[in-house]
Design a protein around this motif. Structure first.
Motif, PDB file in Angstrom:
ATOM      1  N   SER A   1     -24.044  -1.993  31.150  1.00  0.00           N
ATOM      2  CA  SER A   1     -23.022  -2.224  30.120  1.00  0.00           C
ATOM      3  C   SER A   1     -23.537  -1.825  28.751  1.00  0.00           C
ATOM      4  O   SER A   1     -22.827  -1.195  27.958  1.00  0.00           O
ATOM      5  CB  SER A   1     -22.612  -3.699  30.098  1.00  0.00           C
ATOM      6  OG  SER A   1     -22.011  -4.059  31.304  1.00  0.00           O
TER       7      SER A   1
ATOM      8  N   GLN B   1     -14.294  -4.761  31.917  1.00  0.00           N
ATOM      9  CA  GLN B   1     -14.554  -5.457  33.172  1.00  0.00           C
ATOM     10  C   GLN B   1     -13.376  -6.342  33.589  1.00  0.00           C
ATOM     11  O   GLN B   1     -13.023  -6.415  34.742  1.00  0.00           O
ATOM     12  CB  GLN B   1     -15.805  -6.313  32.969  1.00  0.00           C
ATOM     13  CG  GLN B   1     -16.530  -6.636  34.225  1.00  0.00           C
ATOM     14  CD  GLN B   1     -17.980  -7.033  33.936  1.00  0.00           C
ATOM     15  OE1 GLN B   1     -18.495  -6.819  32.847  1.00  0.00           O
ATOM     16  NE2 GLN B   1     -18.626  -7.619  34.917  1.00  0.00           N
TER      17      GLN B   1
ATOM     18  N   ASP C   1     -16.196   0.054  32.494  1.00  0.00           N
ATOM     19  CA  ASP C   1     -17.309  -0.842  32.801  1.00  0.00           C
ATOM     20  C   ASP C   1     -16.888  -1.818  33.894  1.00  0.00           C
ATOM     21  O   ASP C   1     -16.191  -2.787  33.618  1.00  0.00           O
ATOM     22  CB  ASP C   1     -17.739  -1.590  31.534  1.00  0.00           C
ATOM     23  CG  ASP C   1     -19.014  -2.397  31.753  1.00  0.00           C
ATOM     24  OD1 ASP C   1     -19.529  -2.411  32.891  1.00  0.00           O
ATOM     25  OD2 ASP C   1     -19.494  -3.017  30.788  1.00  0.00           O
ATOM     26  N   GLU C   2     -17.291  -1.546  35.110  1.00  0.00           N
ATOM     27  CA  GLU C   2     -16.920  -2.371  36.268  1.00  0.00           C
ATOM     28  C   GLU C   2     -15.438  -2.725  36.257  1.00  0.00           C
ATOM     29  O   GLU C   2     -15.071  -3.902  36.251  1.00  0.00           O
ATOM     30  CB  GLU C   2     -17.770  -3.653  36.305  1.00  0.00           C
ATOM     31  CG  GLU C   2     -19.264  -3.337  36.346  1.00  0.00           C
ATOM     32  CD  GLU C   2     -20.100  -4.495  36.857  1.00  0.00           C
ATOM     33  OE1 GLU C   2     -19.554  -5.307  37.637  1.00  0.00           O
ATOM     34  OE2 GLU C   2     -21.281  -4.573  36.494  1.00  0.00           O
TER      35      GLU C   2
HETATM   36 MG   LIG Z   1     -22.368  -5.293  32.878  1.00  0.00          MG
END
Ligand SMILES: [Mg+2]
Ligand SMILES: Nc1ncnc2c1ncn2[C@@H]1O[C@H](COP(=O)(O)OP(=O)(O)O)[C@@H](O)[C@H]1O
Lengths: 285, 341
Positions: free
Chosen positions: A71, A120, A201-202
């Protein structure tokens, strides 16, 4: 200064890459290059010496165990880290189509207009309708007419494979959608400003398997037109969506480094580094 | 001494994962009774609040009844308050309360929100706590101290500088200019509203600050990632997300302003002249009228009329709160609509 010297060297003669990556402005699409990037939170270093080329119109996955700096790294690619908590400092260079986004003359706000980000957890704006969520970024730079708004809303929701599901509730709150729909809404919102590169990010870590599958399919379609960088802790996901995969790992010193980057098939089938081999075999992380 | 954790019998008697038998699962004797007693106590505490409210209201209603039945609707529509002629109309008091409270709201909300934004978004980290602490310290200043300061420091400045300035600048403007007409006396509705605004500021700042801190980072970052500047992220994502809470902060401030007595009494002029529409008119609030007169209300009707003012104050407070809540409700309800219009 040695740091500057090595940076210039890296610019002139990029790191010896393990694979041949065709890149450069001669190819259509937008590409990025990261040169010797290091990041600190206060006095503590989190990422060290990353060199990476992000191919245009392809998906690049970043994998690695939790806490290895994925991240932190991806937030440096659009200077998003500068608005977060924690005093942090970056050294090295990040190039977008050959231009250093950290150059003193560069406005970080403009960088983020060119390099979008999906987070995320889905984060639609609950005070805005579905349609207004899509054009939120557009309204920052222009004063679109109603027909421009309608056109953008339909086009971007369609690109995000969400139009059919929400076309009858465009005026409902963005927060009224399901988690997976919210995440696709966030992707549509990012696409509406026509970014050069899309960072994720994810993006599926808060979603169920069906919603995850839809987003993965979407990424596969989007990479025809967009340059995508996706962080994932899910190795299957990297294999399904990514053309290139980069493996990050933090050693005992808890500083994250890029261990290996290769075409996805090669990285998983024939990793060059034994730590990569151990990780992709599921022996840790 | 060899009394380390390893020698403790409870730890050595059982291996770490051993089950300690039924004892672990059996209810402790009296456990349920204890729960019931506690639940009963909380229920009683919860019921005490409406009970006290009801008792207060009943007492006010009984004592105010003679004046209310004698004057009927004219008790709230008449502007004549004359204890010699036994004529009691409360309109100027109601007007004074509503006007000063709304003025306080209008002045304190933007300033309070601005201060809260400064503390949460702009101030360097090490300045945040001192600034917030200083503002919230305002809340600790007793009303009478504010009143003295208002009387000796604020009213002269209002009379000599602020009010002449407003009369010269806003006075000639159509519509709003009507608010700033007449001689500047310093002790008037305007000064009353200003001192109320200062007094409710800490409430507005403290609640707004909490509300702003509660906005998820992801909301702000979502807007920044679209290429928003810091201010665009605040105005486009943070404030809309927080607006119901900010309205709540303003309401709490308003509620405090409505009932505030001492400081206002000292700067508002305490004169029940006709309602003029200008903020530069000396006036009364309901609270200041009660404070000024409950002592001298020596006959039954006069006393009843003073209590009647208190009853109306209670009703007005309740109505203003209700109105504000309806406002919040309609804003949050319509939040998502009209977007494609
Ligand atoms: Mg992360
Ligand atoms: N705001 C911050 N302040 C200080 N340290 C941080 C901050 N964010 C992350 N870190 C540290 O940086 C390292 C990398 O974190 P992160 O980039 O979130 O890893 P990943 O995304 O791979 O799980 C971790 O050791 C984490 O504790």
């Amino acid at each position: 200064m040695t740091a500057t010297h090595s940076q210039i060297e890296a610019l002139v003669r990029p790191e010896p890459v393990r694979h041949h990556v065709p890149h450069g402005p001669e190819l259509p699409g937008h590409w990025m290059q990261v040169i010797n990037l290091s990041v600190w939170y206060g006095a503590r270093q989190a990422v060290e010496g990353v060199n990476m080329t992000v191919r245009p119109k392809a998906a690049t996955a970043i994998i690695g165990p939790s806490g290895c700096g994925k991240s932190t790294f991806i937030r440096c690619l659009n200077r998003m880290h500068e608005v977060g908590a924690g005093v942090n400092r970056v050294s090295g260079q990040v190039l977008l189509d050959g231009h250093d986004i950290y150059a003193p003359s560069v406005d970080p706000v403009k960088v983020r207009r060119h390099i979008g980000m999906v987070f995320q957890r889905p984060n639609p704006f609950p005070s805005m309708s579905v349609a207004e969520n899509v054009v939120a970024g557009l309204r920052l730079v222009s004063n679109p007419t109603k027909s421009q708004v309608d056109e953008t809303v339909e086009r971007c929701l369609d690109q995000a494979a969400l139009w059919d599901e929400v076309k009858d509730k465009l005026s409902a709150s963005g927060a009224s959608l399901s988690g997976g729909q919210q995440q696709r809404l966030c992707i549509a919102r990012a696409l509406a400003v026509s970014p050069d590169v899309l960072l994720m990010d994810e993006p599926c870590s808060a979603l169920d398997p069906i919603a995850t599958a839809k987003i993965e399919q979407l990424i596969i379609e989007l990479k025809r037109d967009y340059t995508i960088v996706i962080v994932t802790h899910n190795m299957q996901q990297a294999q399904r969506v990514a053309d290139e995969t980069a493996f990050f790992l933090a050693a005992e010193d808890r500083i994250g480094r890029l261990v290996e980057m290769a075409p996805t098939g090669q990285l998983f089938a024939h990793p060059a580094d034994e730590r990569t081999a151990a990780y992709v075999a599921g022996r840790f992380g | 001494m060899a009394t380390g954790p390893t020698t403790h019998p409870a730890m050595t008697a059982l291996p770490p994962n051993a089950r300690s038998g039924d004892a672990a699962l059996t209810r402790a004797p009296g456990g349920v009774d204890g729960d019931r007693a506690f639940a009963g106590a909380t229920l009683a505490a919860a019921l005490a609040v409406p009970a006290i409210l009801l008792a207060v209201f009943l007492l006010l209603a009984i004592d105010a009844e003679p004046a209310l039945t004698r004057f009927g609707a004219s008790f709230v529509t008449s502007s004549t308050w004359d204890n010699v002629k036994e004529q009691f109309g409360t309109l100027p008091y109601i007007y004074g309360t509503v006007v000063t409270s709304l003025l306080a709201l209008v002045l304190a909300t933007p300033v309070g929100l601005g201060a809260a934004l400064f503390i949460t978004e702009y101030a360097p980290r090490r300045l945040r706590t001192p600034v917030a602490f200083t503002i919230e310290l305002l809340a600790a200043i007793p009303s009478i101290v504010f009143g003295l300061w208002g009387f000796f420091a604020l009213t002269p400045v209002m009379r000599s500088t602020v009010e002449p300035f407003l009369k010269a600048t806003i006075g000639p403007v159509p519509v709003v200019g009507a608010l700033f007409q007449g001689p500047s006396l310093g002790k008037d509705l305007f000064t009353g509203g200003v001192i109320l605004a200062i007094m409710i500021l800490p409430t507005v700042v403290a609640i707004s600050r909490e509300v702003l801190l509660a906005v998820p980072t992801m909301q702000r970052e979502g807007m920044l990632a679209l290429g928003a500047t810091k201010w665009e992220a605040i105005s486009g994502a943070v404030l809309p997300y927080a607006r119901a809470g900010i309205a709540g902060a303003a309401i709490l401030g308003l509620a405090r302003a409505l009932g505030e007595t001492m400081a206002v009494t000292m700067v508002i002029g305490n004169s029940s002249r006709k309602i003029t529409g200008s903020l530069l008119t000396p006036g009364y609030t309901m609270a200041s009228a009660i404070a000024n007169q409950f002592n001298e209300a020596d006959n039954e009707l006069y006393f009843s009329a003073v209590v009647g003012v208190a009853a109306i104050l209670l009703v007005v407070s309740a109505l203003v709160n209700l109105f504000a809540r309806v406002l919040i409700w309609s804003i949050t309800r319509n939040a998502a609509q009209g977007a494609r219009a």
